[in-house]
Motif scaffolding. Structure first.
Motif, short mmCIF file in Angstrom:
data_model
loop_
_atom_site.label_atom_id
_atom_site.label_comp_id
_atom_site.label_asym_id
_atom_site.label_seq_id
_atom_site.Cartn_x
_atom_site.Cartn_y
_atom_site.Cartn_z
N ARG A 1 5.47 0.56 -4.06
CA ARG A 1 5.73 0.97 -2.67
C ARG A 1 5.81 2.49 -2.62
O ARG A 1 6.59 3.10 -3.35
N TRP B 1 -2.73 5.63 -5.19
CA TRP B 1 -1.90 6.43 -6.10
C TRP B 1 -2.00 7.93 -5.84
O TRP B 1 -1.43 8.72 -6.59
N TYR C 1 6.80 6.72 -5.99
CA TYR C 1 6.58 5.28 -5.76
C TYR C 1 7.71 4.50 -6.40
O TYR C 1 8.37 4.98 -7.34
N THR D 1 -2.72 -0.17 -4.40
CA THR D 1 -1.92 1.03 -4.18
C THR D 1 -2.81 2.27 -4.15
O THR D 1 -3.68 2.43 -5.00
#
Length: 275
Positions: free
Chosen positions: A42, A28, A34, A26
């Motif tokens: 996601r 971030w 998210y 991911t």
């Protein structure tokens, strides 16, 4: 290349197809919000949130939550938050609005991460991912509740809030909404039940006590309900009638921020408008 005539090779290939590829790491820093599903996150490109000033009837709760989230975004000391109480009074909307306001003030400094209640056991994995990231995160658990026979969930969450043997992450805080402060459901006669002493009740409340900021939300009165309707209607340029708004709430059987918004949706529909 493995010999596809080899039974072990065929089994290995089949297992790889079933397992699929591992989720990509991911980013971030890529999104304002998210959704954590227990295994991966996601990104959400746009965080849906009302302007803070539109949240009426909960001004004290609004100001306290917004100030706390702003501290987190600035990298200052901030509390874990429990928002509890009446349905439809803006608990979840306030979390999103406070995050959006903090993001507008300090772009890129803060992200909201929503985790489902079925992913509670994976929170340590999430926190491990978030800890090293040079960004602040508010992990959001909406509508939390535990069944009578679930003792693992509350204890696990309480242990993380308390800190345990691991240091608390400075860049991560929790925001939890629930319909009651105790979070764990209780039956009406438990106070008088000889096999359920007072210390068991206190143990249930202990989870709520771990939150540094606890905000209660209560059913709104008529004046607050009408003030919420007025604010929404003014924001969207909709004409409205007080008696009609009250009749809408009477038919719904509730006066709340949610009911007020549903009335605004009805007004927009009558006027042939989109929201």
């Amino acid at each position: 290349m493995a010999d596809q005539g080899d039974p072990l090779a065929r089994i290995a290939t089949a297992l790889e197809r079933i397992a699929g590829q591992a989720p990509a790491p991911t980013d971030w820093h890529a999104a304002p919000a998210y959704v954590w599903d227990g295994a991966a996150a996601r990104p959400v490109a746009t965080l849906p949130a009302l302007p803070l000033e539109l949240l009426r009837g909960i001004e004290a709760q609004r100001d306290a939550a917004a100030a706390n989230v702003t501290r987190l975004a600035r990298g200052h000391a901030a509390h874990d938050m429990l928002l509890w109480g009446a349905r439809g009074m803006g608990k979840s909307a306030l979390v999103r609005a406070a995050v959006a306001a903090a993001q507008a003030e300090t772009p890129g400094a803060l992200a909201l991460v929503q985790a489902g209640t079925d992913a509670l056991h994976t929170l340590p994995r999430l926190f491990t991912e978030l800890g090293p990231i040079d960004r602040s995160f508010l992990v959001f658990i909406d509508d939390l509740g535990f069944s009578e026979d679930d003792s693992v969930g509350p204890r696990h969450l309480r242990s993380w809030l308390e800190g345990g043997v691991e240091a608390r992450l400075g860049n991560v805080r929790l925001a939890v909404t629930a319909n009651r402060r105790a979070i764990v459901s209780r039956h009406a006669g438990e106070q008088d039940d000889p096999i359920n002493p007072r210390d068991a009740v206190d143990d249930k409340l202990a989870l709520a006590d771990r939150f540094g900021l606890t905000l209660g939300f209560h059913n709104c009165g008529q004046d607050d309900y009408l003030a919420i309707v007025a604010a929404y209607a003014a924001e969207h340029g909709l004409a409205w009638d007080e008696s009609d708004a009250l009749e809408w709430a009477r038919r719904r059987g509730a006066r709340s921020g949610r009911t007020a918004w549903q009335y605004i949706v009805e007004l927009a529909g009558r006027a042939g408008r989109a929201l």
